[in-house]
Design a protein around this motif. Structure first.
Motif: not given
Length: 299
Positions: A193-217
């Motif tokens: 995972a990319l670090e929480r709080g960074t722009r790209l890290g946030t974008a990836v977490r939002q993609a998982f959320e939009a897909a309805g998948e839990p974000f685990r790393h």
């Protein structure tokens, strides 16, 4: 005695006749003869001996010729410098970038830019986004190249690339042959995972959320470049910007499109209070071409 008189004296010494000196200087022969006579009257001593229609410099004239050599050498160098500046072949620019661009398209642009301008000096550094913005704002760097920056009150922000994030993974990974990888495909697999709080890290977490998948790393890193190095080592799959896989220099790294499509944009930043130099403007054109070529090779 002024520089024009010195130039005339040197021309007569080289040509040995006023006719030859006049041709070299673009003057008439009488004008050169009169100028030599006037200079001798002004100095109070003879500069030439006249033998068989030729002018032979006196020892005093030779001394003036030799002592003036550094002056005209400097003038020649200055004229060359002006020509270089006119054609943007000389000067210095300071550039800074975040890792995805600093380790990818920017070096390609630098190589081409310097190949045509060997006299140009470049100051280049790779830092995190916050430091890039600060150094450009303070005038330490003239141009900055970044991913994912918002509006900034002190900076001109201009997009130079718009694309989408990709998956980076080892070529032997079971998902490496897929046409696309989704968050559901990554369920229960080691994820970088990319670090929480960074722009790209946030974008990836939002993609998982939009897909309805839990974000685990399994591992969390700050930079996409680091994530690519770990993915190439077989640690897991990473979702990164499209430039970092090529910039990591790892031939064993596979790249697969990631869905849902997660936008990522590259920007050039410059100061609002200082105009961009012609040299920096030319370098920016080179970067745009390098980005276009890099984009054409993306999956």
């Amino acid at each position: 005695m002024n520089l024009r008189q010195l130039e005339l004296l040197r021309a007569v010494i080289r040509c040995e006749t006023t006719v030859g000196a006049a041709r070299e200087l673009g003057l008439s022969q009488p004008a050169v003869s009169n100028a030599v006579k006037h200079l001798e009257d002004q100095l109070g001593f003879a500069l030439f001996e006249r033998i068989n229609n030729r002018l032979f410099p006196t020892q005093e004239a030779r001394t003036l010729y030799q002592d003036s050599e550094p002056i005209f050498a400097m003038h020649t160098a200055l004229e060359a410098r002006v020509q270089d500046l006119r054609e943007n072949r000389a000067g210095r620019i300071r550039i800074i970038a975040t890792p995805p661009l600093g380790y990818g398209p920017i070096p390609v642009a630098l190589q081409r830019f310097l190949a045509r301008r060997p006299k140009v000096r470049i100051s280049f550094d790779v830092l995190r986004l916050e430091d890039v913005a600060e150094k450009v704002e303070l005038g330490v760097s003239e141009l900055g190249f970044v991913l994912g920056i918002g509006d900034h009150p002190a900076l001109k922000v201009e997009p130079v690339y718009e694309g989408r994030m990709v998956c980076a993974l080892h070529r032997s990974h079971p998902l490496a042959g897929r046409d696309v990888i989704t968050p559901a495909d990554l369920r229960d697999l080691p994820f970088i995972a990319l670090e929480r709080g960074t722009r790209l890290g946030t974008a990836v977490r939002q993609a998982f959320e939009a897909a309805g998948e839990p974000f685990r790393h399994a591992v969390e890193v700050r930079y996409c470049h680091t994530a690519c190095v770990l993915a190439a080592s077989g640690i897991g799959v990473a979702v990164v910007d499209p430039f970092s896989p090529a910039g990591s220099g790892r031939p064993d790294l596979a790249v697969v499109p990631f869905e849902p499509a997660t936008p990522v944009s590259a920007y050039v930043v410059a100061s609002r209070s200082r105009p961009l130099s012609r040299l920096a403007g030319d370098f920016l054109k080179e970067v745009r071409m390098a980005l276009d070529e890099a984009t054409a090779r993306l999956p």
